[in-house]
Each structure stands twice: as C-alpha cells, then as structure tokens.
Design a protein around this motif. Structure first.
Motif, PDB file in Angstrom:
ATOM      1  N   TYR B 279       1.955  -0.957  12.358  1.00 21.43           N
ATOM      2  CA  TYR B 279       2.486  -0.930  10.790  1.00 21.43           C
ATOM      3  C   TYR B 279       4.042  -0.891  10.953  1.00 21.43           C
ATOM      4  O   TYR B 279       4.462  -0.183  11.783  1.00 21.43           O
ATOM      5  N   GLU B 280       4.658  -1.793   9.945  1.00 20.21           N
ATOM      6  CA  GLU B 280       5.999  -1.439   9.834  1.00 20.21           C
ATOM      7  C   GLU B 280       6.486  -1.048   8.449  1.00 20.21           C
ATOM      8  O   GLU B 280       5.713  -1.104   7.555  1.00 20.21           O
ATOM      9  N   LEU B 281       7.625  -0.137   8.475  1.00 20.69           N
ATOM     10  CA  LEU B 281       7.901   0.238   7.296  1.00 20.69           C
ATOM     11  C   LEU B 281       8.606  -0.971   6.370  1.00 20.69           C
ATOM     12  O   LEU B 281       9.742  -1.543   6.677  1.00 20.69           O
ATOM     13  N   ARG B 282       8.169  -0.964   5.062  1.00 22.72           N
ATOM     14  CA  ARG B 282       8.623  -1.776   4.205  1.00 22.72           C
ATOM     15  C   ARG B 282       9.715  -1.314   3.275  1.00 22.72           C
ATOM     16  O   ARG B 282      10.418  -2.016   2.942  1.00 22.72           O
ATOM     17  N   ALA B 283       9.158  -0.034   2.643  1.00 20.04           N
ATOM     18  CA  ALA B 283       9.985   0.431   1.912  1.00 20.04           C
ATOM     19  C   ALA B 283       9.433   1.916   1.620  1.00 20.04           C
ATOM     20  O   ALA B 283       8.361   2.086   2.246  1.00 20.04           O
ATOM     21  N   PHE B 284       9.994   2.729   0.586  1.00 24.29           N
ATOM     22  CA  PHE B 284       9.393   3.907   0.596  1.00 24.29           C
ATOM     23  C   PHE B 284      10.099   4.414  -0.870  1.00 24.29           C
ATOM     24  O   PHE B 284      11.149   4.329  -1.355  1.00 24.29           O
ATOM     25  N   LEU B 285       9.322   5.214  -1.314  1.00 19.41           N
ATOM     26  CA  LEU B 285       9.711   6.172  -2.745  1.00 19.41           C
ATOM     27  C   LEU B 285      10.125   7.571  -2.018  1.00 19.41           C
ATOM     28  O   LEU B 285       9.312   8.309  -1.436  1.00 19.41           O
ATOM     29  N   PRO B 286      11.419   8.115  -2.140  1.00 24.66           N
ATOM     30  CA  PRO B 286      11.946   9.103  -1.590  1.00 24.66           C
ATOM     31  C   PRO B 286      11.598  10.384  -2.119  1.00 24.66           C
ATOM     32  O   PRO B 286      11.570  11.430  -1.371  1.00 24.66           O
ATOM     33  N   GLY B 287      11.149  10.584  -3.379  1.00 25.34           N
ATOM     34  CA  GLY B 287      10.936  11.758  -3.949  1.00 25.34           C
ATOM     35  C   GLY B 287       9.750  12.001  -4.969  1.00 25.34           C
ATOM     36  O   GLY B 287       9.797  12.627  -5.798  1.00 25.34           O
ATOM     37  N   GLY B 288       8.633  11.373  -4.463  1.00 19.72           N
ATOM     38  CA  GLY B 288       7.302  11.428  -5.353  1.00 19.72           C
ATOM     39  C   GLY B 288       7.281  10.175  -6.100  1.00 19.72           C
ATOM     40  O   GLY B 288       8.205   9.002  -6.033  1.00 19.72           O
ATOM     41  N   GLY B 289       6.347   9.852  -7.052  1.00 19.27           N
ATOM     42  CA  GLY B 289       5.993   8.795  -7.629  1.00 19.27           C
ATOM     43  C   GLY B 289       6.906   8.278  -8.811  1.00 19.27           C
ATOM     44  O   GLY B 289       6.589   7.222  -9.320  1.00 19.27           O
ATOM     45  N   SER B 290       7.721   9.216  -9.216  1.00 21.34           N
ATOM     46  CA  SER B 290       8.730   8.693 -10.262  1.00 21.34           C
ATOM     47  C   SER B 290      10.055   8.290  -9.793  1.00 21.34           C
ATOM     48  O   SER B 290      10.807   8.585 -10.525  1.00 21.34           O
TER      49      SER B 290
END
Ligand SMILES: Cc1cc2nc3c(=O)[nH]c(=O)nc-3n(C[C@H](O)[C@H](O)[C@H](O)COP(=O)(O)O)c2cc1C
Ligand code: SF4
Ligand code: FES
Lengths: 177, 427
Positions: B279-290
C-alpha cells in the motif's frame, strides 16, 4: 425510532418496578430539576426492559411530570434509545471511516449471511439486533463492534462466528431483569 | 523530569492505578499545592502562562476561556464545570485511552479547573458506548471521594466539589458544547445561539466551562511541575504534549503522546510503522473526520496548530486517518458524508437538507447513477454549508473533507461518472 405517536387513550402507563424507581430517584439527587432526569429515566427503563415501550414512556412522563411529547422528542433524538423491541443482544457495528477503510463492509456481509439480518433488523430467534454506530473510538483496532457492553476488535469472519456462538449461549445483555 | 505527563501512568495490560498507586506516582500533588495556598487567580495565571490550548478540536486557549467566567462576591453562586467526553468524531480515539488508562488524572485536572472558576459541581458528559471508561471513572470518583479529594472542604481549602458521571445515548452533535448543555438539561441536543457564551450563561443559565478530556488532563502537570517545565516539553511552537493517533492501512496503528512540533512523517513512519506492504500513502486527514485532506507533500510539516492551518487543514483532534492508494477516495468521503448526514441535528435548513442531498449523490456515484451536474451540486454545497453559513460547526466540518477531496481527487470523481461505477471495485 418508532413513527407511532402516543395519541391513543387506550395505551396506559405501566407501573414502574421498584428497582426502576430506586434508580430514577437516585438520578434525581444528581440534577437540579426533574426534566434533566428524563433521558436518564429512559435509559434506566431500557436497561431493565430492553427497550422503551409506549407504556413505559407514559409511566416516565407521569413519574417525572414531563409532557410525553417532550420525552418522545428526547427519546427519538438519541440513537441508542430503542422505541421498538430489540433482540437479547444488541450488536453496535462501527460503520465509520477507519473501519470502512479496514474492510468493515465485508464483515457486515458476513453477519448478513450468518444471521440473515441487516441494519435495523433482529434475527429470527430473537438473539441479535444489528445496528450501525458511528466511530467507536477504537480505530487503531478496526474493524470493531460492540455486543451489549462488550467491545470486540480487529474483527474477522472467524471472530464473528465465535462471537455469535458465544453470545447465543450467554444470558442476554440487552436486559437485566 | 516527566516527559509524558498524560500517559506516564498508562499501561493497558493492567487495570488503571488506584488512588493510592496514583498518589505514589506523584498524583494529586497539584491539589496539595492548592491546599498550601495557591489562590484561584494564581492557578488561572499559571494556565494562561502555560499556553495550553483546548484539545477538543478548536484549539482555543484554555486560560483565556476560563477568564470570562464571572468571579468574586457578585458572581452567581452556582457555576459548573463540564468535561466533554463525548468523543464521536470519526477516526478519533484519544480520550478513551486517557479515561480507561488513568482516570485519576482526569479527576485531578477537574478539581483544578473547578477550583479555578469556583464551581462546586462538575459533570463528565461521557459517550454511552464507552462502558469501560464508565467503569474506570466511577471507580476512580468513589476512591477520590474516600481519599478526601472530592466532597466537602477538600483538604481544608474550604472548597467543595462533586463530580457526576453522565452517560449519553449516542448523538455526535452532543459533542458541540452548547448542544451538550441542552442534552445535560434533558432536552433535545440542538446547539444554542452564542452569545451568551456558556462561560457567562451555560448549564441551567449559570456560568459554565466546557473542556475536552485531554485538555483537562494537561492541568495536573502544569500545576505540579510549573510553566517552565511545561513549555520545555515542546519541539515546536505550541506548548506541551498531545495525543497523536494514526489509523488506516499502516503497519502499527495506534495513539501516542508526543511533543508538539514533531513532523507528520515521524508519526506515520516511525510510530505507526509506515504503510502496510503493498500500500502507498495517497493522502490523509490530519485530525479526524472534520479536517481537510493533506497530501504526501505535507509529510514534513510539523504538528502545530498554525503550521497545519497554513497548509489549509486543521490539527483538530490530532488523530490522523490514512487514505491508501487501493482505497477509493470517493468512497471514503462518501462514508464521511453518510455519517455527517445521519448526525445532523436538523436544526438549520442548509445542514438538515443539504447533507442528505450530498450523501445521496455519493450513493449515486458509487452505483453509477450520478449525473455530470452532480459534481457542481457538491461544489455548491461546499460553499453553502461552509463556515458561518450554518448554525453550528458540524456542517462546515463535514465540508472540509469534501471540499479538499473535490480539489485533490477530481480524476476519481470523473472516473465514477464516466465508468458509471466505482473503479476501485466494491468495498
Ligand atoms: C459537531 C461537533 C462535535 C464536537 N464533538 C466534540 C467532542 O466529542 N469532544 C470534544 O471535546 N469537543 C467536541 N467538539 C468541540 C466542542 O464544541 C468544544 O469546542 C470543546 O469541547 C471545547 O473544549 P476545549 O476548549 O478543551 O477544546 C465538537 C464540536 C462540534 C461542532
Ligand atoms: S449545522 Fe447541522 S448540526 Fe449544526 S445546528 Fe445546523 S442542523 Fe444542527
Ligand atoms: S472508525 Fe470504527 S472505531 Fe473509529
């Protein structure tokens, strides 16, 4: 949860049990007014009866002197106040984002197949009610679900099979009386 | 010196410390400092000087928040402290760790906060599903009362405090602080208009402070070890330590107490062990769903409120959700939209009607039924439900992942339209 409105005069309040009354009375010492105890009373009744029937609703309304419409407004606001009967064990299945990324949909399908129920339904033998729940705060061990008060983590189809077996043989968790 | 003030006592392989064990580990020292003559004003000053910011999502300075509470002889007699333990933000799993791992730390912090604003009643608003936290906290409250840290005239200070543990019945909006107050009063948990702010008119119309669990857990360290120690903890700009978490397809997902100023890369690659094989990192939410999506190019940003803000997102709860290259970004955002739509409290029209519309478009995208104009409808919602357009911050929070996804994953949205299905297959 229910669309049924208590308009009919044919529905009568049931008497609250002594332990329900004791627990409601205890809650009344913790809040400055009766209205604040409404949700607590709903939860207490649910703990004892498994769900909140119209008869229970009327009983609480009368006991705390809260209009039944207000109480119904609160009951229907919250996800975990059940206005319909539920199975002996309530499965709260996390369907939120981290569990979804970690494959909770395939676990859901496994439960669908095993118990022949999907969200909102109760198994034919009355053992399990299956409900989705937002993030259970255990996202590092996704997928997760609760059965009654217990949390189950890193779910796999094999674990689900075992959970279903274990709880089918256990006294129910939805109701304590 | 202590470097992990929030988690130093936590070992999830055993039950949490009892009041005796906790005191043996240096616990409740701050209450003794108070009993030795630390006035409420002095405590307030320490908290202000520490630079502590709220850990519930908004990052509001805690000392400043407290300073709006009316004090002195003319202030209302009844005041309240409320701890926000409703943790329900998707992908957030930090307050649970604190409550199950070291409940006395929260109680010690609550005594400090309540003493500072002179509130003699405090409520913990706990998410009902957190049955283990409920057990740990009720036991700890009992022990603290027996040991004289709660109740009347605590350690001869003349200060009284009672803590009531309230368990909720499941609704994300209860985490919004004014909705929480309505819920505690036994009403439907719709948010309240501000002003008046809770600090002046909150629970039952009395001055009330609402703070997050993790915020409160910072207080014992600050009062016991001092501002200088607290400020020496950080590697960056914001002060103290923070619980940072990572979930998704990493090798060792988890939650760790780390200093501010550490890079995102360190957290994901070292603590979370990097991506799982394949798996490769595509993107991320830094602090939860909002929060807004960030991309691999942001990995070297440091974890400080302003640094993440400058990159167009928010540090918020500090619990990151990883999107990998094999997971459909449209599906992931669709999952979030379903959550927000379900949890809208229904009070204001843009959110009540807008979120279900958005949710339906994502279902249509997945099933190949969406129309080209639907993407424009999504863009419009990002605007109509943005900050300041709705009664509370739930809807703008929902628009953060949506707006950033439309920007970063345009080709994926387009592929759902042109292929009339999800190109990643079923989930
Ligand atoms: C929809 C919504 C949900 C929220 N949920 C939580 C929550 O579960 N826990 C929390 O501490 N703060 C939550 N917040 C933030 C609170 O409104 C409030 O800012 C916070 O409790 C203040 O505490 P702090 O200053 O210590 O951060 C939520 C906000 C919104 C708009
Ligand atoms: S934005 Fe949504 S959650 Fe907030 S008040 Fe409006 S309807 Fe309720
Ligand atoms: S998303 Fe399932 S536990 Fe958090």
């Amino acid at each position: 949860m229910s669309s049924k409105v208590i308009a009919s005069t044919s529905i009568k309040a049931r008497p609250l049990s002594p332990s329900e009354i004791d627990e409601i009375e205890h809650e009344m010492t913790l809040y400055p007014d009766k209205r604040a105890v409404g949700l607590e009373a709903l939860k207490i009744v649910q703990k004892h009866q498994g769900w909140v029937s119209d008869e229970s609703m009327l009983a609480i309304s009368r006991y705390l002197d809260i209009p039944v419409s207000d109480l119904e407004g609160v009951a229907t606001f919250f996800n975990l106040v059940f206005r319909k009967p539920v199975g002996r064990n309530v499965m709260l299945f996390c369907d939120s984002v981290s569990c979804w990324i970690m494959g909770c949909e395939s676990i859901r399908k496994h439960i669908n197949d095993k118990l022949e129920i999907d969200y909102g339904e109760t198994s034919a033998d009355g053992e399990f009610t299956f409900l989705p729940v937002p993030c259970l705060g255990d996202c590092d061990r996704a997928p997760v679900m609760m059965v009654g008060p217990d949390l189950h983590r890193n779910l796999t189809p094999e674990k689900i099979d075992k959970i279903i077996l274990d709880y089918s043989n256990k006294p129910g968790t939805g109701k304590t009386e | 010196m202590v470097v992990k003030p929030l988690t130093k006592n936590i070992d999830m392989s055993r039950p949490p410390m009892s009041v005796e064990q906790y005191q043996g580990a240096g616990g409740y020292v701050s209450i003794k400092n108070i009993a030795n003559g630390l006035a409420p004003e002095a405590v307030l000053q320490l908290v202000k000087d520490s630079g502590l910011k709220g850990r519930g999502g908004a990052g509001f300075p805690t000392g400043l928040k407290w300073s709006f509470v009316p004090m002195g002889d003319n202030a209302p007699k009844d005041k309240y402290l409320v701890v926000n333990a409703d943790e329900m933000e998707p992908g957030t799993f930090k307050d649970r760790l604190l409550m199950e791992g070291d409940p006395h730390l929260l109680i010690e912090g609550m005594i400090i906060a309540a003493y500072t604003i002179q509130a003699s009643k405090a409520y913990i608003f706990l998410r009902g599903e957190y049955t283990e936290s409920e057990k740990a906290l009720s036991q700890a409250i009992k022990e603290a009362r027996k040991a004289g840290f709660l109740g009347r005239n605590i350690l001869d200070t003349g200060f009284d405090l009672d803590i009531v543990l309230h368990t909720s019945a499941g609704r994300y909006i209860c985490g919004e602080e004014t909705a929480l107050l309505n819920a505690l009063e036994g009403k439907r948990a719709n948010p309240r208009a501000k002003p008046p702010f809770p600090q002046v008119s909150g629970l039952w119309g009395k001055p009330t402070i609402v703070n997050n669990v993790e915020t409160i857990c910072n207080l014992p360290g600050i009062i016991s070890h001092g501002v200088q120690w607290y400020q020496s903890l950080t590697k960056g700009i914001d002060h103290g330590t923070k619980l940072f978490g990572v979930s998704g397809r990493v090798k060792t997902p988890g939650c760790w107490e780390l200093p501010f100023g550490i890079t995102i890369r360190e957290v994901i690659e070292e603590y979370a062990g990097g991506m799982q094989d394949g798996y490769e990192l595509r993107a991320f939410l830094p602090g939860g769903g909002s929060t807004d999506f960030l991309l691999p190019e942001h990995l070297d940003l440091t974890l400080d409120y302003d640094e993440i803000g400058k990159a167009g997102s928010r540090l918020a709860t500090g619990t990151m959700i990883i999107l990998d290259d094999k997971t459909c970004p449209v599906g992931m955002v669709g999952n979030l939209m379903h959550f927000f739509s379900h949890e809208s409290c229904g009070w204001c029209t843009p959110c009540r009607d807008g979120l279900p519309w958005v949710d339906q478009i994502f279902i249509d995208l997945e099933q190949g039924k969406a129309r080209p104009n639907d993407l424009q409808v999504l863009h419009d919602h990002v605007e109509y439900l943005g900050p300041g357009r709705t009664f509370c911050a739930l809807a703008p929070g929902a628009m953060a992942p949506l707006g950033s996804a439309l920007k970063h994953f345009k080709e994926d949205f387009d592929a759902h339209l042109s292929k009339k299905c999800c190109p990643y297959g079923t989930h």
